[in-house]
Write a protein that holds these residues in place. Structure first.
Motif, PDB file in Angstrom:
ATOM      1  N   SER A  79      79.736  51.763  61.260  1.00 46.54           N
ATOM      2  CA  SER A  79      78.928  51.905  60.049  1.00 46.54           C
ATOM      3  C   SER A  79      77.443  51.928  60.375  1.00 46.54           C
ATOM      4  O   SER A  79      76.671  52.675  59.759  1.00 46.54           O
ATOM      5  CB  SER A  79      79.241  50.779  59.056  1.00 46.54           C
ATOM      6  OG  SER A  79      79.010  49.503  59.634  1.00 46.54           O
ATOM      7  N   TYR A  94      70.045  47.493  57.612  1.00 48.19           N
ATOM      8  CA  TYR A  94      71.473  47.351  57.848  1.00 48.19           C
ATOM      9  C   TYR A  94      71.750  46.714  59.214  1.00 48.19           C
ATOM     10  O   TYR A  94      72.701  45.936  59.360  1.00 48.19           O
ATOM     11  CB  TYR A  94      72.192  48.693  57.756  1.00 48.19           C
ATOM     12  CG  TYR A  94      73.689  48.526  57.848  1.00 48.19           C
ATOM     13  CD1 TYR A  94      74.405  47.990  56.779  1.00 48.19           C
ATOM     14  CD2 TYR A  94      74.387  48.848  59.006  1.00 48.19           C
ATOM     15  CE1 TYR A  94      75.781  47.786  56.864  1.00 48.19           C
ATOM     16  CE2 TYR A  94      75.757  48.650  59.093  1.00 48.19           C
ATOM     17  CZ  TYR A  94      76.435  48.116  58.023  1.00 48.19           C
ATOM     18  OH  TYR A  94      77.798  47.898  58.109  1.00 48.19           O
ATOM     19  N   PHE A  97      71.567  43.086  58.744  1.00 52.90           N
ATOM     20  CA  PHE A  97      72.801  42.597  58.111  1.00 52.90           C
ATOM     21  C   PHE A  97      73.933  42.521  59.130  1.00 52.90           C
ATOM     22  O   PHE A  97      74.706  41.549  59.155  1.00 52.90           O
ATOM     23  CB  PHE A  97      73.203  43.516  56.963  1.00 52.90           C
ATOM     24  CG  PHE A  97      74.615  43.300  56.486  1.00 52.90           C
ATOM     25  CD1 PHE A  97      74.924  42.258  55.618  1.00 52.90           C
ATOM     26  CD2 PHE A  97      75.655  44.136  56.928  1.00 52.90           C
ATOM     27  CE1 PHE A  97      76.226  42.043  55.190  1.00 52.90           C
ATOM     28  CE2 PHE A  97      76.961  43.920  56.499  1.00 52.90           C
ATOM     29  CZ  PHE A  97      77.246  42.877  55.635  1.00 52.90           C
ATOM     30  N   VAL A 123      83.492  39.826  53.511  1.00 55.55           N
ATOM     31  CA  VAL A 123      82.184  40.398  53.157  1.00 55.55           C
ATOM     32  C   VAL A 123      81.717  41.384  54.225  1.00 55.55           C
ATOM     33  O   VAL A 123      81.330  42.523  53.916  1.00 55.55           O
ATOM     34  CB  VAL A 123      81.136  39.284  52.966  1.00 55.55           C
ATOM     35  CG1 VAL A 123      79.730  39.890  52.866  1.00 55.55           C
ATOM     36  CG2 VAL A 123      81.450  38.464  51.725  1.00 55.55           C
ATOM     37  N   VAL A 127      81.617  45.413  53.408  1.00 50.93           N
ATOM     38  CA  VAL A 127      80.400  46.226  53.384  1.00 50.93           C
ATOM     39  C   VAL A 127      80.485  47.362  54.395  1.00 50.93           C
ATOM     40  O   VAL A 127      80.196  48.527  54.083  1.00 50.93           O
ATOM     41  CB  VAL A 127      79.161  45.352  53.659  1.00 50.93           C
ATOM     42  CG1 VAL A 127      77.915  46.224  53.811  1.00 50.93           C
ATOM     43  CG2 VAL A 127      78.963  44.327  52.537  1.00 50.93           C
ATOM     44  N   LEU A 130      83.048  49.972  53.225  1.00 52.61           N
ATOM     45  CA  LEU A 130      82.564  50.802  52.122  1.00 52.61           C
ATOM     46  C   LEU A 130      81.616  51.896  52.617  1.00 52.61           C
ATOM     47  O   LEU A 130      81.643  53.026  52.117  1.00 52.61           O
ATOM     48  CB  LEU A 130      81.861  49.926  51.073  1.00 52.61           C
ATOM     49  CG  LEU A 130      82.774  49.107  50.167  1.00 52.61           C
ATOM     50  CD1 LEU A 130      81.946  48.161  49.293  1.00 52.61           C
ATOM     51  CD2 LEU A 130      83.636  50.010  49.296  1.00 52.61           C
ATOM     52  N   ILE A 131      80.795  51.558  53.604  1.00 50.91           N
ATOM     53  CA  ILE A 131      79.882  52.566  54.168  1.00 50.91           C
ATOM     54  C   ILE A 131      80.664  53.642  54.898  1.00 50.91           C
ATOM     55  O   ILE A 131      80.421  54.847  54.719  1.00 50.91           O
ATOM     56  CB  ILE A 131      78.865  51.897  55.113  1.00 50.91           C
ATOM     57  CG1 ILE A 131      77.890  51.046  54.304  1.00 50.91           C
ATOM     58  CG2 ILE A 131      78.104  52.944  55.935  1.00 50.91           C
ATOM     59  CD1 ILE A 131      76.950  50.216  55.146  1.00 50.91           C
TER      60      ILE A 131
END
Length: 210
Positions: A79, A94, A97, A123, A127, A130-131
């Motif tokens: 991602s 990102y 993160f 989590v 994330v 989803l990317i």
């Protein structure tokens, strides 16, 4: 683990090895940004090693905390590569993160309470998943990448299904039985890897990166 599982994982590993070679060529030729190519190489290298470990040690190795953290590198680095290539303005945020998420996974796996470890895993994987799922589909729909690049999104959906199933299994609230999960895990990994390969190999040199 059956011989079918081992054979399927071997094909998965060979596919990952081929993708490592292809992204290495992209890195040398400058076809893709070096930051993205290195992220993709890392992701497929971890996938290759993970598959070999499963072949050698069986599915029991998945219960080891370190394996969970290392395996998380697959969706996180993949991602990160997509964000760096197609949304470079958001790449630094990102990356922060991703680093914090991986550190949190490591800490909670070895020292934190089990519910917190499971929540952190969901989590971080959520994330990243989803990317991987959404960004290629959106780029293909907007014609900012060839239509075949959407296969990367399909791979993202498959990795999300596998990750969620394993997370709930570890939480003691499995969506499917352990036997069913381990029955489909090897074919799921192969389908995921093949989808990624089809998407990246079919993407050529996308234009219109933001």
């Amino acid at each position: 683990m059956t011989w079918f599982d081992k054979a399927t994982l071997l094909v998965t590993g060979l596919t990952a090895l081929y993708m490592i070679w292809r992204f290495t060529q992209d890195l040398r030729s400058g076809t893709r940004p070096s930051r993205s190519a290195l992220s993709y190489i890392t992701s497929f290298a971890v996938l290759l090693v993970s598959g070999l470990l499963l072949i050698a040690l069986g599915y029991g190795v998945l219960s080891h905390p370190l394996v969970v953290v290392v395996a998380s590198l697959i969706p996180v680095t993949l991602s990160a590569g997509l964000v760096a290539e197609y949304a470079p303005v958001q790449a630094r945020t990102y990356d922060l993160f991703a680093v914090v998420g991986l550190l949190a996974l490591a800490v909670t796996r070895f020292a934190g309470p089990r519910p917190l470890a499971i929540a952190t895993l969901i989590v971080v994987h959520g994330v990243a998943g989803l990317i991987i799922f959404g960004l290629p589909l959106w780029l293909a729909a907007q014609r900012r990448a060839p239509g075949r690049f959407a296969w990367v999104g399909v791979g993202g959906a498959l990795i999300g299904v596998g990750g969620i199933a394993l997370a709930f299994l570890k939480a003691g609230k499995p969506i499917l039985s352990a036997d069913t999960i381990f029955l489909i895990l090897a074919p799921l990994l192969l389908a995921m890897t093949a989808s990624f390969a089809a998407g990246f190999l079919g993407s050529g040199t996308p234009s219109g990166r933001s």
